[in-house]
Design a protein around this motif. Structure first.
Motif, short mmCIF file in Angstrom:
data_model
loop_
_atom_site.label_atom_id
_atom_site.label_comp_id
_atom_site.label_asym_id
_atom_site.label_seq_id
_atom_site.Cartn_x
_atom_site.Cartn_y
_atom_site.Cartn_z
N TRP A 1 -1.81 3.24 -14.31
CA TRP A 1 -2.29 4.22 -13.33
C TRP A 1 -2.12 3.72 -11.91
O TRP A 1 -2.20 2.52 -11.65
N LEU A 2 -1.92 4.66 -11.02
CA LEU A 2 -1.85 4.37 -9.60
C LEU A 2 -2.70 5.41 -8.89
O LEU A 2 -2.48 6.62 -9.06
N VAL A 3 -3.72 4.95 -8.18
CA VAL A 3 -4.50 5.85 -7.33
C VAL A 3 -3.87 5.81 -5.96
O VAL A 3 -3.64 4.73 -5.40
N ILE A 4 -3.56 6.97 -5.43
CA ILE A 4 -2.92 7.08 -4.12
C ILE A 4 -3.80 7.92 -3.22
O ILE A 4 -4.25 9.00 -3.62
N GLN A 5 -4.06 7.43 -2.02
CA GLN A 5 -4.80 8.20 -1.03
C GLN A 5 -3.89 8.43 0.17
O GLN A 5 -3.17 7.53 0.59
N SER B 1 -3.25 4.56 1.47
CA SER B 1 -3.56 3.40 0.63
C SER B 1 -3.25 3.74 -0.83
O SER B 1 -3.06 4.90 -1.17
N PHE B 2 -3.21 2.71 -1.65
CA PHE B 2 -2.96 2.89 -3.07
C PHE B 2 -3.52 1.69 -3.80
O PHE B 2 -3.76 0.63 -3.22
N ALA B 3 -3.72 1.84 -5.11
CA ALA B 3 -4.16 0.73 -5.95
C ALA B 3 -3.65 0.96 -7.37
O ALA B 3 -3.87 2.03 -7.93
N PRO B 4 -2.97 -0.04 -7.93
CA PRO B 4 -2.56 0.07 -9.34
C PRO B 4 -3.70 -0.38 -10.25
O PRO B 4 -4.50 -1.25 -9.89
N GLY B 5 -3.78 0.22 -11.43
CA GLY B 5 -4.71 -0.26 -12.44
C GLY B 5 -4.22 -1.59 -12.99
O GLY B 5 -3.04 -1.92 -12.89
N ALA B 6 -5.11 -2.36 -13.57
CA ALA B 6 -4.76 -3.69 -14.07
C ALA B 6 -3.66 -3.65 -15.12
O ALA B 6 -2.82 -4.54 -15.18
N ASP B 7 -3.65 -2.59 -15.94
CA ASP B 7 -2.66 -2.52 -17.01
C ASP B 7 -1.32 -1.93 -16.56
O ASP B 7 -0.39 -1.82 -17.34
N GLY B 8 -1.22 -1.55 -15.30
CA GLY B 8 0.03 -1.00 -14.78
C GLY B 8 0.30 0.43 -15.17
O GLY B 8 1.37 0.96 -14.91
#
Length: 194
Positions: free
Chosen positions: A78-82, A69-76
């Motif tokens: 940061w990206l958290v990747i699992q 899974s992954f999620a970008p921060g609102a401002d584009g």
């Protein structure tokens, strides 16, 4: 032909077809606050598409990681990747990493948490203003919440750890990211981040 269809919900017509998206195994889609679409492809990469701009690869996973899974921060930024850490051809445990999309660098290769075989018990949360990221686990008692604050330029600061004496159900930042509220199985906790 494989691809990713972008539909206009108002006209109910196809807006764009990304035919080079290697779409035979899409599993995750996410938007940031700038209306950029991020998606995972069959070859273990994360791509970005924004209307009027060419599609681009933002992250290519190394051989020892299988993205879950992954999620970008609102401002584009940061990206958290699992993903699964792979060793000797076997998936060992799920790890989380933090990727800076402006510098195209992995800033934290592995957020320090308990490593478990099997499922993923780690969660992450971006502050609404993009000025902090928190990681926490959802299993066991005495779970740690790790908060990475950011300075005014969006640079990651030293992480701070807070222990919650119970299994964490959810966590939420205050709008100014100066407080973190944690709902645990034994109550609600307030963490002052100032």
């Amino acid at each position: 032909q494989g691809g990713l269809q972008i539909w206009d919900a108002y006209t109910q017509k196809v807006h764009t077809l990304l035919t080079d998206a290697k779409a035979n195994a899409f599993s995750k889609l996410a938007f940031d606050g700038q209306n950029a679409l991020y998606f995972m492809t069959a070859d273990n990469t994360i791509e970005k598409w924004q209307d009027g701009k060419p599609q681009e690869t933002v992250y290519e996973a190394p051989d020892d990681l299988r993205i879950v899974s992954f999620a970008p921060g609102a401002d584009g930024r940061w990206l958290v990747i699992q993903g699964w850490h792979v060793a000797d051809g076997k998936m060992q445990y799920i790890k989380s990493l933090l990727f800076n999309m402006h510098d195209r660098q992995t800033v934290i290769d592995q957020v320090p948490v308990r490593q478990r075989e099997g499922g993923n018990t780690q969660r992450y949360l971006f502050a609404a203003q993009g000025n902090a990221i928190a990681f926490h686990e959802t299993e066991d008692n005495d779970n740690r919440v790790r908060v990475y604050p950011m300075d005014a330029d969006g640079k990651l600061q030293q992480a701070r750890d807070y222990v919650v004496p119970g299994g964490i159900i959810w966590a939420r930042f205050s709008p100014d990211a100066r407080h973190l509220f944690v709902r645990a199985n034994n109550g609600l906790y307030h963490i002052d981040l100032r």
